[in-house]
Scaffold this motif. Structure first.
Motif, PDB file in Angstrom:
ATOM      1  N   VAL A   1       0.681  -1.089  -0.218  1.00 46.68           N
ATOM      2  CA  VAL A   1      -0.157  -0.081   0.151  1.00 46.68           C
ATOM      3  C   VAL A   1       0.833   1.164   0.040  1.00 46.68           C
ATOM      4  CG1 VAL A   1      -1.798   1.218   1.241  1.00 46.68           C
ATOM      5  CG2 VAL A   1      -1.729  -1.277   1.429  1.00 46.68           C
TER       6      VAL A   1
ATOM      7  N   TYR B   1       0.790   5.387  -0.020  1.00 44.40           N
ATOM      8  CA  TYR B   1      -0.147   6.756   0.347  1.00 44.40           C
ATOM      9  C   TYR B   1       0.609   7.577  -0.509  1.00 44.40           C
ATOM     10  CZ  TYR B   1      -2.471   4.699   4.545  1.00 44.40           C
ATOM     11  OH  TYR B   1      -3.325   3.931   5.051  1.00 44.40           O
TER      12      TYR B   1
ATOM     13  N   THR C   1      -3.304  -0.034   8.577  1.00 47.00           N
ATOM     14  CA  THR C   1      -3.399   0.250   6.940  1.00 47.00           C
ATOM     15  C   THR C   1      -3.683  -1.082   6.232  1.00 47.00           C
ATOM     16  OG1 THR C   1      -1.821   2.241   7.101  1.00 47.00           O
ATOM     17  CG2 THR C   1      -2.182   1.030   4.900  1.00 47.00           C
TER      18      THR C   1
ATOM     19  N   ALA D   1      -6.838  -2.318   3.770  1.00 50.66           N
ATOM     20  CA  ALA D   1      -6.608  -2.564   2.561  1.00 50.66           C
ATOM     21  C   ALA D   1      -7.255  -3.929   2.123  1.00 50.66           C
ATOM     22  CB  ALA D   1      -4.986  -2.552   2.301  1.00 50.66           C
TER      23      ALA D   1
ATOM     24  N   ALA E   1      -4.526   6.467  -1.873  1.00 51.24           N
ATOM     25  CA  ALA E   1      -3.597   5.046  -1.594  1.00 51.24           C
ATOM     26  C   ALA E   1      -4.007   4.169  -2.702  1.00 51.24           C
ATOM     27  CB  ALA E   1      -4.491   4.518  -0.321  1.00 51.24           C
ATOM     28  N   SER E   2      -2.650   3.781  -3.120  1.00 48.55           N
ATOM     29  CA  SER E   2      -2.496   2.609  -4.235  1.00 48.55           C
ATOM     30  C   SER E   2      -2.220   1.388  -3.654  1.00 48.55           C
ATOM     31  CB  SER E   2      -1.764   3.220  -5.302  1.00 48.55           C
ATOM     32  OG  SER E   2      -0.457   2.239  -5.211  1.00 48.55           O
ATOM     33  N   VAL E   3      -3.230   0.488  -3.868  1.00 44.00           N
ATOM     34  CA  VAL E   3      -3.043  -0.902  -3.376  1.00 44.00           C
ATOM     35  C   VAL E   3      -2.517  -2.001  -4.389  1.00 44.00           C
ATOM     36  CG1 VAL E   3      -4.378  -2.762  -1.861  1.00 44.00           C
ATOM     37  CG2 VAL E   3      -4.809  -0.405  -1.741  1.00 44.00           C
TER      38      VAL E   3
END
Lengths: 331, 323
Positions: B12, B14, B49, B53, B63-65
C-alpha cells in the motif's frame, strides 16, 4: 524500614456530588471517588498504584499534588501537613511536589521551544542566580535523561520530538526543581512498547540519584512490577491489597487481586495461569456500601462480606489486605 | 465451507503530493481457516493500513494498493462491490479500536442490532432475531436489559463489548480485531479473549488480531506476524516468536517487554525511531536501528528465509546473532 515514613497519607477521601442531585431540596448523593486511603512512601521509593478504570487511582494522584482538595484526610510530607505547607508558602510546596501526566503530546505549548519549556519551572521558582546557571541546570537535566547532545534539543519544538522524547521532557521538567515527591499518572501507556523501557529505567535512575519518592499510577501490572518496590491495588476508591509488588503478583491474597492478576495478559507462555472469572461490573461508586465493595462479584463472598466493609489487616509478610476471608485463614 | 486467507505481495502506498509513503511493503502470508494470527507492530508500522486494504476501506485517490488478498475463491481487492457487500459482516467482520464511537446515540442498542440483522436477513422472524441478539449479549457478558438501553447509558468498555458482539452476529468466518480489546479493563479483556477462543473452537472462526501488545497476542493467538515499518520481519507460532525470536527487531521487542512472572531482567529499549517511509530504502528497513547491521544489510533487502516449521524471518544475519 526503620526510618519514619517520608510521605504519609492518612485516610484520604474525595467525594464528588453526584450529577442530578444538586439543588436546594434534592437529596444529595455523593460519588466516592477515593474512599479513605492510607499508605506511606519512603524516601527514594517508587510506590505503585494499580487498578482498573474508574477505581479512583487518578483522583488519588491529583489529591496528592493538591490539584483536588480532599473531602477528608491529610497528607504529611516529612511529618508536616500539606495543608499547613500550602498555607505557609504555596510556592515552596509546589517545588516539593510535582506531577507528570499520561499524554505527552498535549502537555506542552506548541509554540515554545524545549528551552523555554524547561526553564519555566526555574523562572517561577526563582531557582539559580543567573540565566546562565539555570540554562546549565537544564542542560545537565537533559543529559541525565538521556537526551544528548542536550544543546541540540534546546531549540527544538515539541512537534519535532517523538512521544518517548516528549514524555522524557515532561518528566525532566517536573524533576528540574528537584521535588521531594513526584506523582506519575500512566506515564507509559501512550508510548510504544519499545520506548517504554527507557521511561521506566529513567524514572528508576532519577529516583535513585535525587532520592525522590515516586508514586507510579498504572493499569499495567507488568509495568508496575518493574518500576515499583511496593504496590497498592485499588478497587472502587479503596485499597484492597498492599505490599511488595512481586508478592502481590505471585501470591495475591485478596480475591480481586487474584482475579486481576490472573486475567492479566502475559508473554510468559510457559507459566500456566487459570483465569478467575468474575461476573458483572464494578458497582456504582454512588453509595456502594455497606458491605465489601467487591462482594457482589466475589466468588468467596459470605453474608458477613455483604454487611460490613472489612478492616485492613496486616499479614505476616507485612502485606495489608482488606478482606474478611483472609482474616479467617490467619486466625 | 472453510476459507483460507492468503495475502500475496500486498503493498500500500499513500500518495500525498510529491511524496510516496510505502505504508505496507510486499507482505505475504497465509492462514488456514480456524487459525488465529496476531499482527504485532508499533504505531506507524502499517498494521491498520494493511487491514483497511483487505477490506477496501482506503480511499482510492490517495492510496494505491497492489497485490492479492484471497479469501477462499474471492480476491478481496478486485471482486465486485456487490460481492464485497455480501462478504462484509456476514463472512468478514471487523471491530475497530474506537468502535464504541460508532454506535448511534439516538437509537436503542436493540434497534441498532436489529438494523444490522436486517441488512443480511431482509424479512426476519421477530422472535428469532430477538433471541439471537440476546445470545450475543450473553457471549460478551452483558445483560439482556441492554436491549432497551441507549449507548450513553453504558460505559466505554460495555460499548466496546457490544461491538464485539455485533461483529459475531452472523458467525463470520474471518474476524478482524484492530486493537479491539486495548481500551478494555484487564479483567474484561481477559474474559472476552477467553470467550472468543471458546467461540472459535466451536465455529472455526479465523481471527486476525492487530495490536501493539505482545502479551495479548501471546495468550490468545496461535501465530504471530511481526511488522516493522510496513515490512514483514518475522512470522511463526507464538512459541517460535517468544522463545526463539530470530529477527533483531523481534528480539528487541521482547527484551523491552515487561514480563509478569519471568525473571526481572533489565528492560532494554530499541534505540532510534521509525524511518521516514517516503524515502526509498533499498536495504533492510531495520538496519539503521539494528545492532548487528553492516554494509550488506544497508545494500540489499533481505528475503523471508524459512527456519523451522512455519517460522521465518527476513534478516541477512540469521544464525549469526547471539541473544
Amino acid at each position: 524500614m526503620s526510618q519514619p515514613p517520608f510521605i504519609q497519607v492518612n485516610g484520604l477521601k474525595k467525594f464528588y456530588q453526584a450529577r442530578g442531585t444538586r439543588g436546594l431540596f434534592r437529596k444529595k448523593k455523593y460519588v466516592e471517588a477515593v474512599g479513605g486511603v492510607s499508605f506511606t512512601v519512603q524516601r527514594g521509593e517508587i510506590f505503585g498504584i494499580i487498578g482498573e478504570s474508574g477505581c479512583g487511582k487518578s483522583t488519588l494522584g491529583r489529591l496528592l499534588v493538591s490539584l483536588e482538595k480532599p473531602t477528608e484526610g491529610d497528607v504529611l510530607i516529612d511529618g508536616v501537613s500539606v495543608q499547613q505547607l500550602i498555607r505557609e508558602d504555596p510556592k515552596a510546596y509546589h517545588r516539593m511536589v510535582q506531577m507528570v501526566f499520561q499524554n505527552p503530546f498535549d502537555t506542552f505549548l506548541p509554540t515554545e521551544t524545549i528551552e523555554q519549556i524547561m526553564l519555566r519551572p526555574l523562572e517561577i521558582q526563582r531557582l539559580g542566580t543567573s540565566r546562565e546557571e539555570q540554562r546549565n541546570r537544564v542542560l545537565t537535566m537533559l543529559e541525565d535523561g538521556g537526551l544528548s547532545p542536550a544543546e541540540d534539543f534546546m531549540g527544538r519544538y515539541p512537534h519535532e520530538l517523538s512521544g518517548g522524547q516528549l514524555q522524557r521532557i515532561s518528566i525532566l521538567r517536573a524533576m528540574v526543581v528537584q521535588p521531594l515527591f513526584l506523582v506519575v499518572d500512566e506515564p507509559v501507556s501512550m508510548l510504544d512498547v519499545s520506548v517504554r523501557a527507557d521511561i521506566i529505567n529513567m524514572l528508576i535512575a532519577l529516583s535513585q540519584k535525587y532520592g525522590t519518592s515516586i508514586l507510579f499510577i498504572s493499569h499495567d501490572i507488568a509495568v508496575i512490577r518493574y518500576a515499583a518496590q511496593r504496590t497498592a491495588v485499588m478497587y472502587l476508591g479503596r485499597i484492597v491489597e498492599m505490599g511488595e509488588t512481586d508478592a502481590c503478583i505471585r501470591d495475591p491474597k485478596h480475591p480481586y487481586t487474584q482475579a486481576l492478576v490472573s486475567n492479566c495478559a502475559t508473554i510468559d507462555i510457559d507459566t500456566p495461569v487459570t483465569k478467575i472469572r468474575i461476573e458483572g461490573e464494578a458497582p456504582s461508586p454512588i453509595q456502594p456500601g455497606p458491605g465489601c465493595y467487591f462482594a457482589n462479584r466475589c466468588p468467596h463472598a459470605t453474608d458477613l462480606c455483604r454487611q460490613r466493609y472489612p478492616e485492613p489487616q496486616t499479614l505476616e509478610d507485612g502485606r495489608i489486605v482488606a478482606c474478611h476471608m483472609c482474616q479467617k485463614e490467619e486466625s | 465451507m472453510m476459507k483460507d486467507l492468503s495475502v500475496r505481495n500486498l503493498s500500500v502506498t499513500y500518495l500525498s503530493g510529491e511524496k510516496h509513503v510505502r505504508a505496507v511493503d510486499d507482505v505475504s502470508f497465509t492462514i488456514q481457516a480456524g487459525d488465529s494470527l496476531g499482527i504485532i507492530g508499533e504505531s506507524g508500522s502499517g498494521k491498520s493500513t494493511m487491514i483497511n486494504a483487505f477490506l477496501r476501506l482506503l480511499p482510492a485517490r490517495t492510496a494505491s494498493v497492489q497485490g492479492q488478498v484471497m479469501f477462499g475463491e474471492d480476491d478481496l481487492l478486485t471482486c465486485s462491490e456487490k460481492r464485497l457487500r455480501e462478504l462484509r459482516w456476514k463472512e468478514i467482520a471487523v471491530v475497530f479500536q474506537k468502535s464504541m464511537n460508532s454506535l448511534s446515540p439516538i437509537h436503542t442498542i436493540g434497534r441498532q442490532f436489529e438494523d444490522v440483522y436486517k441488512v443480511h436477513v431482509p424479512h426476519p422472524d421477530k422472535k428469532e432475531m430477538h433471541d439471537l441478539i440476546c445470545s450475543l449479549f450473553a457471549k460478551v457478558n452483558l445483560n439482556d436489559r441492554i436491549y432497551r438501553m441507549y449507548p450513553f447509558e453504558l460505559s466505554g468498555g460495555m460499548q466496546q463489548r457490544l461491538n464485539i458482539a455485533l461483529s459475531l452476529m452472523f458467525s463470520p468466518q474471518l474476524l478482524i480485531m484492530d486493537e479491539a480489546t486495548t481500551a478494555l479493563d484487564v479483567v474484561t479483556q481477559g474474559q472476552i479473549l477467553d470467550e472468543l477462543m471458546a467461540i472459535e473452537e466451536k465455529q472455526a472462526i479465523t481471527r486476525l488480531m492487530i495490536t501493539h501488545d505482545l502479551s495479548v497476542v501471546a495468550g490468545s493467538c496461535k501465530k504471530i506476524l511481526v511488522l516493522y515499518a510496513g515490512r514483514m520481519v518475522e512470522f511463526g507460532t507464538v512459541r517460535d516468536i517468544l522463545k526463539a525470536p530470530a529477527h533483531p527487531y523481534t528480539i528487541g521487542l521482547i527484551q523491552s517487554f515487561p514480563s509478569l512472572y519471568g525473571p526481572k531482567t533489565d528492560l532494554k529499549s530499541i534505540p532510534g525511531t521509525l524511518p521516514d517511509l517516503a524515502q526509498e530504502c533499498p536495504g533492510c528497513i531495520f538496519a539503521p536501528r539494528c545492532p548487528y547491521a553492516d554494509e550488506g544489510c544497508k545494500a540489499s533487502r533481505p528475503e523471508m528465509q524459512a527456519l523451522e516449521g512455519i517460522h521465518g524471518a527476513a534478516c541477512h544475519k540469521l544464525g549469526g546473532i547471539s541473544v
